[in-house]
Motif scaffolding. Structure first.
Motif, short mmCIF file in Angstrom:
data_model
loop_
_atom_site.label_atom_id
_atom_site.label_comp_id
_atom_site.label_asym_id
_atom_site.label_seq_id
_atom_site.Cartn_x
_atom_site.Cartn_y
_atom_site.Cartn_z
N SER A 9 -30.60 80.59 -11.84
CA SER A 9 -31.65 80.62 -12.85
C SER A 9 -31.90 79.18 -13.29
CB SER A 9 -31.27 81.51 -14.04
OG SER A 9 -30.23 80.95 -14.78
N VAL A 10 -33.13 78.95 -13.71
CA VAL A 10 -33.50 77.62 -14.17
C VAL A 10 -33.99 77.77 -15.61
CG1 VAL A 10 -34.92 75.59 -13.75
CG2 VAL A 10 -34.18 77.01 -11.82
N PRO A 11 -33.15 77.44 -16.59
CA PRO A 11 -33.55 77.57 -17.99
C PRO A 11 -34.47 76.43 -18.43
CG PRO A 11 -31.31 76.75 -17.86
CD PRO A 11 -31.76 77.02 -16.45
N SER A 12 -35.15 76.64 -19.51
CA SER A 12 -35.99 75.62 -20.16
C SER A 12 -37.13 75.10 -19.29
CB SER A 12 -35.14 74.45 -20.65
OG SER A 12 -34.15 74.91 -21.55
N CYS A 13 -37.71 75.98 -18.45
CA CYS A 13 -38.89 75.60 -17.67
C CYS A 13 -40.11 75.66 -18.59
CB CYS A 13 -39.11 76.59 -16.53
SG CYS A 13 -37.87 76.55 -15.26
N MET A 14 -40.95 74.67 -18.47
CA MET A 14 -42.20 74.68 -19.25
C MET A 14 -43.25 75.48 -18.50
SD MET A 14 -42.39 70.81 -20.69
CE MET A 14 -43.80 71.14 -21.71
N TYR A 15 -44.12 76.16 -19.25
CA TYR A 15 -45.22 76.89 -18.62
C TYR A 15 -46.46 76.87 -19.51
CZ TYR A 15 -45.34 81.07 -21.64
OH TYR A 15 -45.52 81.92 -22.69
N THR A 16 -47.60 77.03 -18.87
CA THR A 16 -48.88 77.22 -19.54
C THR A 16 -49.66 78.25 -18.72
OG1 THR A 16 -49.96 75.46 -18.28
CG2 THR A 16 -49.02 74.84 -20.42
N THR A 17 -50.73 78.76 -19.28
CA THR A 17 -51.65 79.63 -18.56
C THR A 17 -53.05 79.08 -18.82
OG1 THR A 17 -52.21 81.20 -20.32
CG2 THR A 17 -50.13 81.60 -19.12
N PRO A 18 -54.05 79.59 -18.10
CA PRO A 18 -55.40 79.11 -18.39
C PRO A 18 -55.84 79.33 -19.85
CG PRO A 18 -55.37 80.23 -16.28
CD PRO A 18 -54.02 80.45 -16.92
N VAL A 19 -55.31 80.36 -20.48
CA VAL A 19 -55.67 80.66 -21.88
C VAL A 19 -54.72 79.98 -22.86
CG1 VAL A 19 -55.92 82.51 -23.58
CG2 VAL A 19 -56.73 82.86 -21.24
N TYR A 20 -53.43 79.99 -22.56
CA TYR A 20 -52.41 79.44 -23.45
C TYR A 20 -52.02 78.05 -22.94
CZ TYR A 20 -52.33 84.21 -25.12
OH TYR A 20 -52.71 85.41 -25.63
N SER A 21 -52.75 77.05 -23.35
CA SER A 21 -52.60 75.70 -22.79
C SER A 21 -51.60 74.81 -23.52
CB SER A 21 -53.96 75.00 -22.75
OG SER A 21 -54.50 74.91 -24.05
#
Length: 100
Positions: A9-21
């Motif tokens: 597992s890889v903790p603390s990965c950053m993410y965004t979506t087209p709506v939640y930038s």
């Protein structure tokens, strides 16, 4: 080796979506290996080794939701999705050994 995917597992990965930038964070985990990612003949300590193969299925568990930028004086709106699914691939740095 076989069984290591459960530990992977890889903790603390950053993410965004087209709506939640506005970035959020979560943990990426391997849900299931592709059929060609577990060796049939090559093993280590009696367990099949994992191969680069094609793709595996993954799940992303949100810990800190990404946010939608605010409109006017309102606060940012958090992503309500607790988990995402997708696929991934292994990238190897091994140039010496070949497993089957």
């Amino acid at each position: 080796m076989d069984g290591d995917k459960k530990k992977g597992s890889v903790p603390s990965c950053m993410y965004t979506t087209p709506v939640y930038s506005i970035p959020g964070t979560g943990t990426l985990k391997i849900a299931d290996l592709g059929a060609d990612q577990k060796a049939q003949k090559t093993n280590s300590a009696g367990k099949p080794v994992l191969l680069k193969g094609s793709t595996f299925t993954a799940k992303f568990e949100v810990q800190n939701p990404a946010k939608k930028p605010p409109t006017g004086p309102n606060p940012p709106i958090p992503d309500a999705t607790p988990q995402y699914s997708g696929t991934g691939t292994f990238i190897t740095t091994n140039t010496k050994w070949r497993g089957t």
